[in-house]
Design a protein around this motif. Structure first.
Motif, PDB file in Angstrom:
ATOM      1  N   ASP A 170      -4.296   6.919  -2.235  1.00 58.80           N
ATOM      2  CA  ASP A 170      -3.526   5.703  -1.897  1.00 58.80           C
ATOM      3  C   ASP A 170      -3.875   4.626  -2.904  1.00 58.80           C
ATOM      4  O   ASP A 170      -4.783   4.790  -3.722  1.00 58.80           O
ATOM      5  N   ARG A 221      -7.563   4.281  10.771  1.00 57.63           N
ATOM      6  CA  ARG A 221      -8.019   3.334  11.804  1.00 57.63           C
ATOM      7  C   ARG A 221      -6.846   2.858  12.662  1.00 57.63           C
ATOM      8  O   ARG A 221      -6.948   2.791  13.891  1.00 57.63           O
ATOM      9  N   ASP A 245      -5.726  -9.436   5.884  1.00 62.23           N
ATOM     10  CA  ASP A 245      -4.575  -8.716   5.288  1.00 62.23           C
ATOM     11  C   ASP A 245      -3.826  -7.854   6.317  1.00 62.23           C
ATOM     12  O   ASP A 245      -3.758  -6.619   6.153  1.00 62.23           O
ATOM     13  N   GLY A 280      -8.808   5.604   5.159  1.00 61.26           N
ATOM     14  CA  GLY A 280      -8.996   4.171   5.393  1.00 61.26           C
ATOM     15  C   GLY A 280      -8.138   3.611   6.509  1.00 61.26           C
ATOM     16  O   GLY A 280      -8.136   4.099   7.645  1.00 61.26           O
ATOM     17  N   GLY A 281      -7.382   2.558   6.162  1.00 62.88           N
ATOM     18  CA  GLY A 281      -6.636   1.766   7.144  1.00 62.88           C
ATOM     19  C   GLY A 281      -5.698   2.571   8.027  1.00 62.88           C
ATOM     20  O   GLY A 281      -5.626   2.331   9.239  1.00 62.88           O
ATOM     21  N   ARG A 330       0.702   5.376   0.277  1.00 65.68           N
ATOM     22  CA  ARG A 330      -0.246   6.408   0.713  1.00 65.68           C
ATOM     23  C   ARG A 330       0.336   7.807   0.540  1.00 65.68           C
ATOM     24  O   ARG A 330       1.408   8.093   1.072  1.00 65.68           O
ATOM     25  N   ASP A 352     -11.117   0.147  -7.912  1.00 63.71           N
ATOM     26  CA  ASP A 352     -11.272  -0.848  -6.847  1.00 63.71           C
ATOM     27  C   ASP A 352     -10.048  -0.854  -5.930  1.00 63.71           C
ATOM     28  O   ASP A 352     -10.166  -1.241  -4.764  1.00 63.71           O
ATOM     29  N   THR A 353      -8.894  -0.530  -6.469  1.00 60.64           N
ATOM     30  CA  THR A 353      -7.640  -0.709  -5.728  1.00 60.64           C
ATOM     31  C   THR A 353      -6.924   0.603  -5.400  1.00 60.64           C
ATOM     32  O   THR A 353      -5.834   0.579  -4.835  1.00 60.64           O
ATOM     33  N   CYS A 354      -7.523   1.714  -5.805  1.00 62.71           N
ATOM     34  CA  CYS A 354      -6.936   3.039  -5.526  1.00 62.71           C
ATOM     35  C   CYS A 354      -8.002   3.921  -4.893  1.00 62.71           C
ATOM     36  O   CYS A 354      -9.195   3.716  -5.123  1.00 62.71           O
ATOM     37  N   ARG A 355      -7.572   4.913  -4.130  1.00 64.85           N
ATOM     38  CA  ARG A 355      -8.502   5.987  -3.756  1.00 64.85           C
ATOM     39  C   ARG A 355      -8.184   7.203  -4.623  1.00 64.85           C
ATOM     40  O   ARG A 355      -7.025   7.639  -4.675  1.00 64.85           O
ATOM     41  N   THR A 390       0.864  -1.181   0.000  1.00 62.86           N
ATOM     42  CA  THR A 390       0.000   0.000   0.000  1.00 62.86           C
ATOM     43  C   THR A 390       0.900   1.230   0.000  1.00 62.86           C
ATOM     44  O   THR A 390       1.842   1.309   0.801  1.00 62.86           O
ATOM     45  N   ARG A 416     -18.154   1.186  -0.581  1.00 59.56           N
ATOM     46  CA  ARG A 416     -17.873   0.783   0.807  1.00 59.56           C
ATOM     47  C   ARG A 416     -18.736   1.558   1.796  1.00 59.56           C
ATOM     48  O   ARG A 416     -19.220   1.018   2.771  1.00 59.56           O
ATOM     49  N   LYS A 439      -3.179   0.042  -3.779  1.00 63.67           N
ATOM     50  CA  LYS A 439      -2.628  -1.261  -3.416  1.00 63.67           C
ATOM     51  C   LYS A 439      -2.037  -1.903  -4.662  1.00 63.67           C
ATOM     52  O   LYS A 439      -2.637  -1.846  -5.739  1.00 63.67           O
TER      53      LYS A 439
HETATM   54  N1  UDP Z   1      -7.014  -2.017  -1.108  1.00 66.15           N
HETATM   55  C1  UDP Z   1      -7.251  -3.028  -2.021  1.00 66.15           C
HETATM   56  N2  UDP Z   1      -7.496  -4.296  -1.555  1.00 66.15           N
HETATM   57  C2  UDP Z   1      -7.480  -4.622  -0.246  1.00 66.15           C
HETATM   58  C3  UDP Z   1      -7.246  -3.578   0.688  1.00 66.15           C
HETATM   59  C4  UDP Z   1      -7.015  -2.308   0.230  1.00 66.15           C
HETATM   60  O1  UDP Z   1      -7.237  -2.787  -3.222  1.00 66.15           O
HETATM   61  O2  UDP Z   1      -7.685  -5.797   0.100  1.00 66.15           O
HETATM   62  C5  UDP Z   1      -6.750  -0.647  -1.585  1.00 66.15           C
HETATM   63  C6  UDP Z   1      -7.848   0.331  -1.201  1.00 66.15           C
HETATM   64  O3  UDP Z   1      -8.773   0.468  -2.252  1.00 66.15           O
HETATM   65  C7  UDP Z   1      -7.094   1.609  -0.975  1.00 66.15           C
HETATM   66  C8  UDP Z   1      -5.707   1.159  -0.524  1.00 66.15           C
HETATM   67  O4  UDP Z   1      -5.575  -0.188  -0.943  1.00 66.15           O
HETATM   68  O5  UDP Z   1      -6.961   2.342  -2.172  1.00 66.15           O
HETATM   69  C9  UDP Z   1      -5.491   1.281   0.959  1.00 66.15           C
HETATM   70  O6  UDP Z   1      -6.501   0.592   1.634  1.00 66.15           O
HETATM   71  P1  UDP Z   1      -6.553   0.589   3.225  1.00 66.15           P
HETATM   72  O7  UDP Z   1      -5.338  -0.122   3.730  1.00 66.15           O
HETATM   73  O8  UDP Z   1      -6.750   1.986   3.668  1.00 66.15           O
HETATM   74  O9  UDP Z   1      -7.745  -0.349   3.594  1.00 66.15           O
HETATM   75  P2  UDP Z   1      -9.334  -0.108   3.519  1.00 66.15           P
HETATM   76  O10 UDP Z   1      -9.651   1.159   4.221  1.00 66.15           O
HETATM   77  O11 UDP Z   1      -9.656  -0.093   2.059  1.00 66.15           O
HETATM   78  O12 UDP Z   1      -9.848  -1.329   4.226  1.00 66.15           O
END
Ligand code: UDP
Length: 237
Positions: A178, A105, A131, A101-102, A96, A199-202, A94, A218, A180
């Motif tokens: 951010d 938290r 994960d 998101g993560g 950022r 799906d994989t980026c913000r 990841t 989400r 992944k």
């Molecule tokens: N992400 C992803 N697959 C995953 C988890 C995250 O593609 O299994 C992407 C998500 O879309 C974001 C970035 O990775 O763009 C960071 O995600 P984060 O760790 O903040 O987790 P989230 O809040 O999505 O659970």
């Protein structure tokens, strides 16, 4: 190119992988299925598969030109991409540039703080474990999931991807918050794999911070399909 779609090898949450006549090549098929919160929330986003395939195909080609080796061979159709058959390294990177998101938290910090330099994270790719966030020692000595050389290369490539994509999206008035990445092994090489998509980026619209990515699904923010279409227009159009 004519490529015969063989048997299904794997079905994931958003994609299906099919064999081809060539064991070194497979077809990645993009579904409309959407999941969040480790598949506790499930749904569908109309035409997401097509949008993600087009965006990812476009970005992989640009990244190849920048010297980032990827699994991409060619876009076969609306929802199908021909790719090199890699062995996925069970790690998620990841990157950022802005907090969301993560990281909010985990660290108890606000969304929207600019991170400069960007923050790099390893996550262990495991649905059962959600994960988890891990460090180099976990990967090298506890999981033995990759070598020191592989980690160094993956990190270098991820930074290169971020530098390129951040500038590319900035030109299109999008803040790359951010994303992944996943990598795979192929013929002794490390290749960028999986997909790069909403799906994989913000993605936040620059200035307004309007979310144009899977966070709309989400968080039930509405206008999910139009956000994906808007990103397709900005990236490819
Ligand atoms: N992400 C992803 N697959 C995953 C988890 C995250 O593609 O299994 C992407 C998500 O879309 C974001 C970035 O990775 O763009 C960071 O995600 P984060 O760790 O903040 O987790 P989230 O809040 O999505 O659970």
């Amino acid at each position: 190119m004519q490529m015969t779609k063989g048997k299904q090898l794997y079905e994931g949450k958003a994609k299906i992988v099919y064999a081809t006549d060539d064991p070194k090549q497979v077809i990645q098929y993009f579904k409309d299925d959407a999941t969040a919160d480790n598949a506790k929330k499930r749904g569908s986003i109309l035409d997401k598969g097509s949008v993600n395939n087009q965006i990812a195909s476009h970005l992989f080609q640009l990244l190849e030109k920048e010297g980032v080796p990827t699994h991409f061979i060619e876009q076969l159709s609306d929802r199908e991409m021909l790719i090199k058959h890699v062995e996925i390294v069970p790690l998620e990177v990841t990157m950022r540039n802005i907090t969301a998101g993560g990281i909010c938290r985990t660290l108890g910090i606000e969304e929207g703080i600019v991170l400069n330099p960007p923050v790099f994270e390893w996550h262990y790719k495991s649905d059962e474990l959600d994960d988890p966030l891990i460090n180099d020692d976990h990967i090298l000595y506890a999981l033995k999931a990759a070598t020191v050389e592989e980690l160094a290369l993956i990190k270098k490539l991820s930074i290169q991807v971020n530098d390129f994509l951040k500038a590319y999206f900035a030109e299109r008035k999008i803040d790359l918050v951010d994303f992944k990445l996943e990598f795979g092994r192929y013929d002794g090489q490390i290749l960028l794999a999986d997909e790069i998509s909403p799906d994989t980026c913000r993605f936040w619209e620059h200035g307004t911070r309007r979310k144009l990515d899977k966070d709309r699904f989400r968080r039930d923010l509405g206008d999910v399909e139009s956000a994906y279409q808007e990103m397709l227009k900005r990236v490819v159009g």
